[in-house]
Design an enzyme around this catalytic site. Structure first.
Site, mmCIF file in Angstrom:
data_model
loop_
_atom_site.group_PDB
_atom_site.id
_atom_site.type_symbol
_atom_site.label_atom_id
_atom_site.label_comp_id
_atom_site.label_asym_id
_atom_site.label_seq_id
_atom_site.Cartn_x
_atom_site.Cartn_y
_atom_site.Cartn_z
ATOM 1 N N LYS A 1 0.334 39.994 -24.906
ATOM 2 C CA LYS A 1 -0.964 39.545 -24.397
ATOM 3 C C LYS A 1 -1.234 40.182 -23.023
ATOM 4 O O LYS A 1 -0.312 40.723 -22.394
ATOM 5 C CB LYS A 1 -0.962 38.017 -24.276
ATOM 6 C CG LYS A 1 0.091 37.471 -23.310
ATOM 7 C CD LYS A 1 0.195 35.948 -23.394
ATOM 8 C CE LYS A 1 1.310 35.429 -22.505
ATOM 9 N NZ LYS A 1 1.505 33.967 -22.685
ATOM 10 N N TYR B 1 -9.342 45.713 8.671
ATOM 11 C CA TYR B 1 -10.393 44.714 8.897
ATOM 12 C C TYR B 1 -9.883 43.546 9.718
ATOM 13 O O TYR B 1 -8.771 43.074 9.509
ATOM 14 C CB TYR B 1 -10.902 44.170 7.557
ATOM 15 C CG TYR B 1 -11.762 45.125 6.777
ATOM 16 C CD1 TYR B 1 -13.023 45.485 7.240
ATOM 17 C CD2 TYR B 1 -11.321 45.642 5.566
ATOM 18 C CE1 TYR B 1 -13.823 46.351 6.513
ATOM 19 C CE2 TYR B 1 -12.119 46.506 4.823
ATOM 20 C CZ TYR B 1 -13.369 46.857 5.297
ATOM 21 O OH TYR B 1 -14.148 47.699 4.589
#
Ligand SMILES: *Cc1c(COP(=O)(O)O)cnc(C)c1O
Length: 381
Positions: free
Chosen positions: A34, A257
């Site tokens: 999956k 940042y």
């Protein structure tokens, strides 16, 4: 190439073969692929698992089943997740077996008016999907078995705490499922009973039943977040990038940042060409995490950006733009496993590899030999 995930299909093959040997001849192995094979690529992982001896595959969504078939993957395939009307049709069209746990699910299946192989799921304590009431679960098994088009293929459960050693709840769930399994076996001989994820597969042979469903372990990741090698499996994935730039920084100058990291010494800072859009989790930037630059451990500094992050290379750094960076994997004597990356931000190895973004190309090799003719390293190794 700015960043790449390199996947060794031979490692997946060996990991599955190890699990096949561990469970022995009475138990089959269902490789869980999956979530795009936990980030490794569903179809290549499925093929490698089959080569290693897995006779079943499992996914969660009908779309994942369809994609595997479209890639040419054959063999028994189980869709584990809940399915709406359109999903049921997709799953059956992919010749997948499906799971039900209530009357609504059963009616949706019947509404398809076509043959289907069905597994009934009981909730023995996960508290998520599955039938809580064991009598109702047995009634569902009977209803499926008595249906003219449906066939009762399996009965299953899922453990909540198999990866917590010493925890008593695992034993309680196992005992509950054993009681249920005994009745199912008696009433419906030949039905495939299954319960174990990777952790349960390693933890207790009593949890093996007819089929085990390992996911994380086939990729060589440790379900207990410790040492995969101690479990007899090897990591199949390495995640590489490169330095885009190296520049000197003076005390008081900052990286990234928010100026969250300010140099307190003269140093050289490298910018690595991978960011949170590639799956380098933003939280890593403030967690004391490290990366391997040309085989040397260096700290991440500053906030991780969408496309890049910084590393403090130190004042005497000899590294240059274009040099190799390893985010997960080995470089020389140093090893940075997914388990360690996970620990830095309080998560698990599963989330580390699942998070590797669609923007990161996957390159496949077999113990270093490229699978598809392209140079596996593509200049990055
Ligand atoms: C994901 C999943 C597995 C595999 O679990 P791992 O811990 O990765 O081995 C097995 N069974 C079910 C129902 C799952 O959803």
């Amino acid at each position: 190439m700015r960043t790449v995930a390199r996947i060794n299909v031979a490692a997946i093959e060996r990991n599955v073969a190890h699990i096949v040997g561990h469970v022995g001849p009475g138990t089959a192995v269902c490789a869980v692929v999956k979530a795009d094979g936990y980030g490794h690529g569903a179809a290549p992982a499925a093929r490698a698992a089959q080569a290693g001896g897995a006779t079943w595959l499992a996914v969660v969504t009908a779309g994942e089943a369809r994609a595997l078939r479209a890639a040419g993957v054959e063999g028994r395939l189980l869709v584990l997740g809940p399915l709406g009307d359109d999903d049921v049709a997709t799953a059956l069209a992919a010749d997948a077996e499906v799971v039900v746990w209530d009357r609504d699910g059963l009616e949706r299946l019947r509404g398809q008016r076509r043959p289907a192989a069905v597994h009934v799921k009981v909730d023995t304590g996960m508290g998520r999907l599955g039938q809580r009431d064991l009598d109702e679960a047995l009634a569902l098994c009977d209803a499926v078995a008595d249906d003219g088009l449906l066939c009762l293929s399996g009965a299953m459960t899922h453990f909540a705490t198999a990866d917590e050693p010493g925890d008593a709840f695992f034993g309680e769930q196992l005992a509950r499922f054993e009681r249920f399994a005994a009745v199912v076996r008696d009433r419906h001989p030949g039905v495939v009973l299954h319960a174990a994820n990777s952790a349960a597969t390693f933890r207790d042979p009593a949890a093996h039943f007819d089929l085990v469903r390992p996911g994380v372990a086939i990729y060589g990741l440790d379900p207990l977040q410790q040492d995969a090698a101690a479990r007899g499996v090897e990591p199949a994935l390495e995640w590489h990038s490169r330095l885009a730039s190296v520049k000197p920084l003076l005390p008081g100058e900052s990286v990234g940042y928010g100026r969250r990291w300010v140099a307190d010494h003269e140093t050289q800072v490298g910018t690595v060409q991978a960011g949170y859009a590639d799956g380098v989790r933003r939280a890593l930037g403030v967690s004391g995490a490290e990366a391997l630059v040309r085989g040397r451990r260096v700290p991440l500094v500053g906030t991780v950006s969408m496309d890049s992050f910084g590393v403090d290379l130190g004042p005497d750094a000899a590294e240059r733009p274009g040099d190799r960076v390893v985010l997960v994997g080995r470089d020389g004597d140093e090893h940075l496993p997914a388990e360690e990356l996970a620990r830095w931000i309080g998560t698990i190895n599963y989330e580390v590899t699942c998070a590797i973004g669609a923007r990161v190309p996957r390159e496949y090799h077999r113990d270093g030999v490229p699978l598809d003719g392209r140079a596996a390293a593509a200049g990055v190794a």
